[in-house]
Motif scaffolding. Structure first.
Motif, PDB file in Angstrom:
ATOM      1  N   GLU A 366      11.566  -0.353  -7.108  1.00 17.36           N
ATOM      2  CA  GLU A 366      10.415  -1.258  -7.184  1.00 17.36           C
ATOM      3  C   GLU A 366      10.786  -2.716  -7.001  1.00 17.36           C
ATOM      4  O   GLU A 366       9.932  -3.571  -6.859  1.00 17.36           O
ATOM      5  N   THR A 367      12.089  -3.005  -7.012  1.00 17.30           N
ATOM      6  CA  THR A 367      12.509  -4.407  -6.899  1.00 17.30           C
ATOM      7  C   THR A 367      12.641  -4.853  -5.445  1.00 17.30           C
ATOM      8  O   THR A 367      13.055  -5.938  -5.148  1.00 17.30           O
ATOM      9  N   GLY A 368      12.304  -3.973  -4.505  1.00 15.00           N
ATOM     10  CA  GLY A 368      12.412  -4.316  -3.083  1.00 15.00           C
ATOM     11  C   GLY A 368      13.725  -3.805  -2.509  1.00 15.00           C
ATOM     12  O   GLY A 368      14.482  -3.094  -3.160  1.00 15.00           O
ATOM     13  N   GLY A 369      13.979  -4.197  -1.270  1.00 12.26           N
ATOM     14  CA  GLY A 369      15.190  -3.716  -0.604  1.00 12.26           C
ATOM     15  C   GLY A 369      15.114  -2.220  -0.348  1.00 12.26           C
ATOM     16  O   GLY A 369      16.120  -1.528  -0.317  1.00 12.26           O
ATOM     17  N   ASN A 370      13.885  -1.733  -0.192  1.00 11.36           N
ATOM     18  CA  ASN A 370      13.716  -0.295  -0.035  1.00 11.36           C
ATOM     19  C   ASN A 370      13.710   0.082   1.443  1.00 11.36           C
ATOM     20  O   ASN A 370      13.168  -0.633   2.266  1.00 11.36           O
ATOM     21  N   HIS A 371      14.305   1.244   1.764  1.00 15.67           N
ATOM     22  CA  HIS A 371      14.373   1.652   3.168  1.00 15.67           C
ATOM     23  C   HIS A 371      13.398   2.767   3.498  1.00 15.67           C
ATOM     24  O   HIS A 371      13.213   3.086   4.661  1.00 15.67           O
ATOM     25  N   ILE A 372      12.833   3.398   2.470  1.00 10.83           N
ATOM     26  CA  ILE A 372      11.924   4.526   2.729  1.00 10.83           C
ATOM     27  C   ILE A 372      10.707   4.419   1.814  1.00 10.83           C
ATOM     28  O   ILE A 372      10.841   4.091   0.629  1.00 10.83           O
ATOM     29  N   ALA A 373       9.530   4.685   2.386  1.00  9.88           N
ATOM     30  CA  ALA A 373       8.305   4.764   1.580  1.00  9.88           C
ATOM     31  C   ALA A 373       7.685   6.128   1.836  1.00  9.88           C
ATOM     32  O   ALA A 373       7.820   6.679   2.924  1.00  9.88           O
ATOM     33  N   THR A 374       7.023   6.671   0.826  1.00 15.77           N
ATOM     34  CA  THR A 374       6.433   8.008   0.959  1.00 15.77           C
ATOM     35  C   THR A 374       4.948   7.949   0.636  1.00 15.77           C
ATOM     36  O   THR A 374       4.560   7.383  -0.388  1.00 15.77           O
ATOM     37  N   VAL A 375       4.147   8.549   1.524  1.00 17.58           N
ATOM     38  CA  VAL A 375       2.720   8.692   1.245  1.00 17.58           C
ATOM     39  C   VAL A 375       2.535  10.082   0.635  1.00 17.58           C
ATOM     40  O   VAL A 375       2.832  11.091   1.278  1.00 17.58           O
ATOM     41  N   VAL A 376       2.087  10.117  -0.627  1.00 20.09           N
ATOM     42  CA  VAL A 376       1.838  11.406  -1.292  1.00 20.09           C
ATOM     43  C   VAL A 376       0.408  11.818  -0.951  1.00 20.09           C
ATOM     44  O   VAL A 376      -0.551  11.169  -1.355  1.00 20.09           O
ATOM     45  N   VAL A 377       0.280  12.896  -0.162  1.00 16.90           N
ATOM     46  CA  VAL A 377      -1.038  13.346   0.309  1.00 16.90           C
ATOM     47  C   VAL A 377      -1.516  14.496  -0.571  1.00 16.90           C
ATOM     48  O   VAL A 377      -0.805  15.476  -0.772  1.00 16.90           O
ATOM     49  N   ARG A 378      -2.718  14.342  -1.111  1.00 15.83           N
ATOM     50  CA  ARG A 378      -3.321  15.423  -1.905  1.00 15.83           C
ATOM     51  C   ARG A 378      -4.473  16.008  -1.097  1.00 15.83           C
ATOM     52  O   ARG A 378      -5.277  15.279  -0.532  1.00 15.83           O
ATOM     53  N   ALA A 379      -4.520  17.327  -1.011  1.00 16.51           N
ATOM     54  CA  ALA A 379      -5.602  17.983  -0.263  1.00 16.51           C
ATOM     55  C   ALA A 379      -5.812  19.370  -0.830  1.00 16.51           C
ATOM     56  O   ALA A 379      -4.967  19.897  -1.556  1.00 16.51           O
ATOM     57  N   SER A 380      -6.962  19.973  -0.479  1.00 19.32           N
ATOM     58  CA  SER A 380      -7.321  21.252  -1.095  1.00 19.32           C
ATOM     59  C   SER A 380      -6.586  22.432  -0.476  1.00 19.32           C
ATOM     60  O   SER A 380      -6.351  23.429  -1.145  1.00 19.32           O
ATOM     61  N   ALA A 385      -3.989  19.379   4.613  1.00 17.44           N
ATOM     62  CA  ALA A 385      -2.858  18.470   4.354  1.00 17.44           C
ATOM     63  C   ALA A 385      -2.057  18.234   5.635  1.00 17.44           C
ATOM     64  O   ALA A 385      -1.648  17.111   5.923  1.00 17.44           O
ATOM     65  N   ASP A 386      -1.851  19.300   6.418  1.00 17.29           N
ATOM     66  CA  ASP A 386      -1.109  19.161   7.684  1.00 17.29           C
ATOM     67  C   ASP A 386      -1.840  18.229   8.642  1.00 17.29           C
ATOM     68  O   ASP A 386      -1.226  17.413   9.327  1.00 17.29           O
TER      69      ASP A 386
END
Length: 542
Positions: A366-380, A385-386
């Motif tokens: 959370e302090t930055g310097g991050n190389h990867i972000a993830t989108v958490v997808v919720r679906a039925s 989801a695909d």
């Protein structure tokens, strides 16, 4: 050695096939390409229909994403394959607009077929199409929105607006939820020079259950499995990564140990345990709080990790392990032992959680310097989801394209109609047989607004004539409002298309069409291999 037959029959091996001339080669090729174009065409735009494709592994795809449809169809016809390759080139170059390439190419070939049947030679059509393509790309440059090349790629609202069209074409109605999430994830991992943006740095974790409104962005990685031991959380953690696994290594040479008493047996296992304990203690002494293993974690190793309060994660996919190393700045070590300070990774929080009944491990920075972000997808369901994941991929690719060339043109069919109008005016000034091909190219550009209106259940003829009337009055941004069935300037509602997407789509479609039209003979050798396997149930059982 005797050769049977005369002419080509005598020249080529037995079993070959030769198709030549307009009817057998050119028109058959055009027919195959038109069939492929017909499949993808009805999936174009926000109201595009879904296709249900079941591939050779029995996997089900329900999607309107042309890239996925074309990839999974396993097209066998060589001419139609040229269209597939053009679509793939568009997917790799821009990541969006595959449908436009295949649909436009199919329409251009339909125009070419009409001209051939009218008596024009393919070479005359090629000359006209090449001229038309050059002119269209010139006109497209002139239609770029002034000032659109200036964009702050770290401004979430600006970015979300520009990817609306790409996301809405896959998930119409959900773009207001998805675009801010995609923009946030992209901005988190954007490098100093946005042209170097890597689409692989935005990951998608699909978790069934809940609704799309529960989706969120995690600064870091989401690993879809639980932590191994009883320790489920570590803060401000240094991380040691071992690609080879945490286990006692078997010796390479085979040997026999003769044990004569219980004490010797105890001593033998004790020495093995002591060695393992020394290794785990060395890892703990290096300051590491989390140990990641790329393979199995032995029971003895697990016991000592618990004793020394080390959190243990297991990541079996080597690609996922590589991403983990990138996300935490760690080095994957081959041998179990004390890691050096520069080989250790770091994460603010590593914790195991339960999301929708599934155990996952979240690695946050959370302090930055991050190389990867993830989108958490919720679906039925998995299929939904695909499909959302494909929409997110389109949004991320749109961000990448923005970093390289942020210029915009009006969306909703406005650009295509304006190009068709200008191309017709140019065609009228031309003399010779080229003008027929130029007019057909202009007609083909109408396929986008026509398909948009047909897919939305509107009267295509009325819409097209209404668009031409609006553009004749100088309203060159007038497009189709598919919700209300009216013609208006939709750039006020952020319906923009990226200039680069249009440029490459028109260029690749024209190139594919020219290649198909240049073919006048198809020569197929006899297929290699022995007799084919009999079909199941084809043989009688005695």
């Amino acid at each position: 050695m005797a050769f049977g037959g005369y002419g080509v029959q005598g020249m080529l091996k037995d079993g070959h096939k030769l198709l030549s001339g307009l009817d057998e080669a050119v028109l058959k090729n055009i027919e195959a390409c038109k069939q492929l174009s017909k499949i993808t065409r009805s999936s174009l735009g926000p109201n595009g229909m879904n296709k249900m494709v079941i591939n050779h592994l029995d996997k089900l795809f329900v999607t309107s994403d042309a890239a996925t449809i074309v990839n999974e169809l396993e097209v066998a016809h060589p001419a139609a394959k040229l269209l597939v390759l053009a679509g793939k080139a568009q997917q790799e170059e821009i990541g969006d607009g595959t449908n436009l390439v295949v649909t436009l190419a199919g329409e251009l070939l339909q125009g070419a077929e009409d001209l051939i049947r009218s008596g024009l030679h393919p070479s005359e059509i090629l000359a006209g199409y090449n001229k038309a393509c050059q002119k269209v790309l010139e006109y497209l440059e002139a239609l770029v929105e002034p000032g659109s090349d200036k964009i702050d790629v770290r401004n979430k609202d600006d970015v979300a607006k520009r990817m609306t069209a790409a996301v809405a074409s896959k998930q119409y109605g959900q773009e207001d939820i998805l675009c801010p999430l995609i923009a946030e994830a992209c901005i988190q991992v954007a490098p100093k020079n946005p042209a170097n943006f890597n689409v692989d740095n935005v990951r998608v974790a699909k978790i069934v259950g809940g609704s799309i409104y529960d989706s969120n962005v995690v600064q870091g990685m989401v690993i879809k499995r639980d932590a191994e031991g009883t320790i489920k959380r570590a803060e401000k953690a240094k991380i040691a990564v071992f690609g080879g696994g945490l286990d006692t290594s078997a010796t390479e040479t085979k040997g026999t140990v003769l044990i004569e008493s219980a004490a010797q047996l105890e001593g033998y296992t004790k020495s093995e345990e002591d060695k393992m304990e020394a290794l785990i203690k060395a890892i703990a002494d290096s300051g590491a709080k989390v140990v990641v293993s790329g393979q199995a974690v032995g029971e003895v190793a697990m016991h000592f990790c618990e004793r020394y309060k080390l959190m243990v994660l297991k990541i079996l996919s080597k690609f996922e392990l590589r991403r983990f190393c990138r996300a935490t700045n760690s080095t994957s070590l081959v041998q179990v032992g004390k890691p050096e300070a520069d080989e250790l990774g770091y994460a603010d929080i590593v914790e195991a959680q339960e999301i929708g009944g599934q155990r996952v491990t979240i690695v946050r920075n959370e302090t930055g310097g991050n190389h990867i972000a993830t989108v958490v997808v919720r679906a039925s369901t998995d299929n939904i989801a695909d499909d959302i994941e494909r929409a997110i991929e389109d949004g991320v690719n749109a961000y990448k394209a923005m970093g390289k060339d942020p210029r915009l043109v009006a969306g909703a069919g406005a650009t295509e109609i304006e190009l068709a109008k200008r191309l017709r005016e140019y065609g009228r000034k031309e003399t010779g047989l080229d003008q027929y091909a130029i007019h057909k190219f202009a007609d083909s550009l109408e396929v986008v607004p026509r398909t948009l209106s047909e897919n939305a259940g509107l009267n295509a003829t009325d819409i097209i004539s209404g668009l031409y009337a609006a553009h004749a009055r100088g309203e060159h941004k007038a497009g189709i409002n598919v919700d209300e069935g009216t013609i208006q300037d939709l750039t006020t509602k952020s319906v923009w298309d990226l200039y680069a997407t249009k440029y490459w789509a028109i260029r690749l479609a024209a190139d594919a069409v020219v290649t198909v039209l240049r073919v006048d003979q198809i020569i197929m050798a006899k297929q290699a291999g022995g007799p084919k396997k009999p079909e199941a149930g084809g043989m009688d059982e005695d």
